[in-house]
Design a protein around this motif. Structure first.
Motif, PDB file in Angstrom:
ATOM      1  N   LEU A  26       8.139 -47.395   4.978  1.00 24.08           N
ATOM      2  CA  LEU A  26       9.475 -47.448   4.371  1.00 24.08           C
ATOM      3  C   LEU A  26       9.544 -48.499   3.261  1.00 24.08           C
ATOM      4  N   ASN A  27       8.578 -49.419   3.243  1.00 23.15           N
ATOM      5  CA  ASN A  27       8.575 -50.489   2.247  1.00 23.15           C
ATOM      6  C   ASN A  27       7.598 -50.228   1.104  1.00 23.15           C
ATOM      7  N   LYS A  28       7.021 -49.039   1.080  1.00 21.54           N
ATOM      8  CA  LYS A  28       6.065 -48.709   0.023  1.00 21.54           C
ATOM      9  C   LYS A  28       6.712 -48.906  -1.341  1.00 21.54           C
ATOM     10  N   ASN A 102      -0.146 -44.767   2.264  1.00 17.52           N
ATOM     11  CA  ASN A 102       1.212 -44.456   2.709  1.00 17.52           C
ATOM     12  C   ASN A 102       2.066 -45.711   2.820  1.00 17.52           C
ATOM     13  N   ILE A 103       1.408 -46.867   2.825  1.00 17.20           N
ATOM     14  CA  ILE A 103       2.096 -48.144   3.031  1.00 17.20           C
ATOM     15  C   ILE A 103       2.330 -48.885   1.715  1.00 17.20           C
ATOM     16  N   PHE A 104       1.355 -48.780   0.805  1.00 17.06           N
ATOM     17  CA  PHE A 104       1.434 -49.511  -0.457  1.00 17.06           C
ATOM     18  C   PHE A 104       1.405 -48.552  -1.639  1.00 17.06           C
ATOM     19  N   ALA A 105       2.172 -48.894  -2.673  1.00 18.56           N
ATOM     20  CA  ALA A 105       2.204 -48.087  -3.891  1.00 18.56           C
ATOM     21  C   ALA A 105       1.016 -48.430  -4.786  1.00 18.56           C
ATOM     22  N   MET A 106       0.784 -47.617  -5.776  1.00 18.69           N
ATOM     23  CA  MET A 106      -0.283 -47.888  -6.734  1.00 18.69           C
ATOM     24  C   MET A 106      -0.015 -49.221  -7.424  1.00 18.69           C
TER      25      MET A 106
END
Length: 211
Positions: A26-28, A102-106
């Motif tokens: 949800l914090n991505k 799924n947890i962190f964005a690019m």
């Protein structure tokens, strides 16, 4: 190493969801907002009992640290250690490294640490090694440009395999150290395993690389 089951681990995780993030996906893309600042974010994959990430948080108060650890029985031990401090720049995630994208964005992460990862010595298990190319793809996507992957191990076979894996993936090797403790590196923070192995005279290997 097989970890002893802690029956209270699930309750502990629920009671500390502010610190051990229950739904990290949800914090991505918004981890800076979670920390409440724009400091760089460093991720340790395989946090173990927390000595390294706690030491790093103390040494670098202007960096945010996130520890990713799959084993519940281990992450609760790390959490207890960190909660004894007053650091506000550490969060923990109880997830598999397979879930990183799924947890962190690019480009959301500045550095990634792999410390004493399971070597998975049998060739049929090489896909589980955290330096296998499918994991390198995940690291590349979430790391910012010029972000580093820093890898430490006492396992010569895994180190040699990883150097080849990094090179074949097109990464730039910025440091290849065949005896880390033979140099005076004030920036090095030891893990529990590192202290144990080095006390026995075992060589510690380190590699710094970037995509």
């Amino acid at each position: 190493m097989r970890q002893r089951n802690k029956p209270w681990a699930d309750d502990f995780l629920k009671e500390n969801e502010h610190f051990i993030i229950a739904d990290p996906q949800l914090n991505k893309g918004s981890w800076s907002e979670v920390f409440g600042n724009s400091n760089p974010i460093y991720v340790e994959i395989g946090t173990g009992k927390g000595q390294f990430i706690a030491g790093m948080a103390e040494k670098y108060p202007d960096v945010n640290f996130i520890g990713v650890e799959l084993a519940k029985s281990v992450i609760v031990t790390a959490a207890q250690k960190i909660m004894e401090t007053d650091y506000d720049n550490i969060l923990l995630i109880n997830k598999d490294a397979e879930d990183l994208k799924n947890i962190f964005a690019m480009d959301e992460i500045s550095q990634i640490y792999l410390n004493f990862s399971d070597p998975w010595p049998k060739n049929r298990h090489k896909k589980r090694r955290l330096t296998f190319h499918t994991f390198l793809e995940k690291y590349r996507d979430i790391l910012q440009k010029n972000g580093e992957l820093i890898f430490k191990t006492d396992n010569r076979g895994l180190f040699e395999y990883s150097l080849v894996s990094f090179s074949e993936f097109g990464m730039t090797l910025k440091e290849v150290n065949l005896d880390l403790h033979a140099i005076d590196d004030p920036g090095n923070v030891m893990t529990e395993y590192e202290e144990k192995f080095s006390a026995k005279g075992q060589v510690i290997y380190r590699c710094r690389s970037e995509f």
